[in-house]
Design a protein around this motif. Sequence first.
Motif, mmCIF file in Angstrom:
data_model
loop_
_atom_site.group_PDB
_atom_site.id
_atom_site.type_symbol
_atom_site.label_atom_id
_atom_site.label_comp_id
_atom_site.label_asym_id
_atom_site.label_seq_id
_atom_site.Cartn_x
_atom_site.Cartn_y
_atom_site.Cartn_z
ATOM 1 N N ALA A 73 2.548 1.064 -5.919
ATOM 2 C CA ALA A 73 2.341 2.501 -5.675
ATOM 3 C C ALA A 73 1.248 2.995 -6.612
ATOM 4 O O ALA A 73 1.366 2.872 -7.828
ATOM 5 N N PHE A 74 0.199 3.544 -6.051
ATOM 6 C CA PHE A 74 -0.955 3.971 -6.840
ATOM 7 C C PHE A 74 -1.319 5.441 -6.644
ATOM 8 O O PHE A 74 -2.032 6.003 -7.472
ATOM 9 N N THR A 75 -0.857 6.056 -5.553
ATOM 10 C CA THR A 75 -1.298 7.408 -5.213
ATOM 11 C C THR A 75 -0.107 8.344 -5.091
ATOM 12 O O THR A 75 1.029 7.909 -4.845
ATOM 13 N N PRO A 76 -0.357 9.652 -5.222
ATOM 14 C CA PRO A 76 0.733 10.624 -5.045
ATOM 15 C C PRO A 76 1.422 10.490 -3.694
ATOM 16 O O PRO A 76 2.652 10.598 -3.615
ATOM 17 N N ALA A 77 0.670 10.241 -2.637
ATOM 18 C CA ALA A 77 1.292 10.117 -1.317
ATOM 19 C C ALA A 77 2.270 8.958 -1.279
ATOM 20 O O ALA A 77 3.319 9.024 -0.613
#
Length: 338
Positions: A73-77
């Motif tokens: 997981a790398f992004t806010p979404a």
Amino acid sequence: MKALFIGGTGTISTEISKLCVQKGWDLTLLNRGRTADLFPEGARLLKADINNEAEAGAVLGDEHWDVVADFIAFTPAQVERDIRLFEGKTAQYFFISSASAYQKPLASPWINEGTPLHNPYWKYSRDKAECERILRDAYDRRNFPITIIRPSHTYCERSVPLALHGNKGSFQVLERIRTGKRVIIPGDGTTFWALTHSRDFAVAFEGLMGNAHAMGETFQIVGDESLTWNQIHDLVGAALGREVHAVHIPTETIGLLWPEQIGGLLGDKSNSVLFDSKKIKRAVPAFTTTTNFSRGARECVDYIYSHPECQVPDPVFDDWCDRMLDAWDRALETFPRW
């Protein structure tokens, strides 16, 4: 106890997966099944792409987990998706953030979990900080059971950690050292940097799984050894049995000529950092550095040169280094002497 790892076969997570199986965890990996050679014997595979929420949700069903850890997981979404998928279905959710999210430039080289998060140089780091904010809000408002982990530079035997390399990894730098070619080190090479072997990282991580002292908390997991980039390159050279012919070029110059490097250099590797590990060692007393980089570099070199799949040439990067060094030599000749 049941654990679900999203990913589970990466640089950080492979050793954690192996250790969890050894420790008796009922481990399931949710991934696309493309790294079968790294899959730990004794774990279960749920084959799905987590980025396809409907597909992942169907595969996961209503199963409940003691621990869920998302290693990709790398992004806010992506963390918002995880909250939707796992709220009410796990007793503890791990998010892998990044020590690169700490403020740049640093007010002090001593870093602990309370150091502010602010990195104007690297979107990757800003996204990680925003993920933390979203998860912290979910914990504060809805008691979503988070534990946030901030690694720095964690490595395994499949890739040597170096200051500057191309888009295909560090093998081409190893080849430059092995064949006697010059190697670019950003800055003057005296920046202190911390390297953590994934085996040591795994001990700390597994010790936080199901740990009551980890609920709602943030931990940086970084080894005890601090080395300069010059020392790191020299240890790699020693592992190869070669002298490193280093050329130091200002970080700002590299960033000007190769803008994609600005985040990783100005936003991370060119900053001297000394990590305070008291918090993680209180929570997991077994965590310590058992693999120093002298040993780790030898393991990496031995593994890479005995596994052809790790020997990925990068002729574009190699050519850029040659042209960069030739131009640097010519520029130095034109500078006025005192």
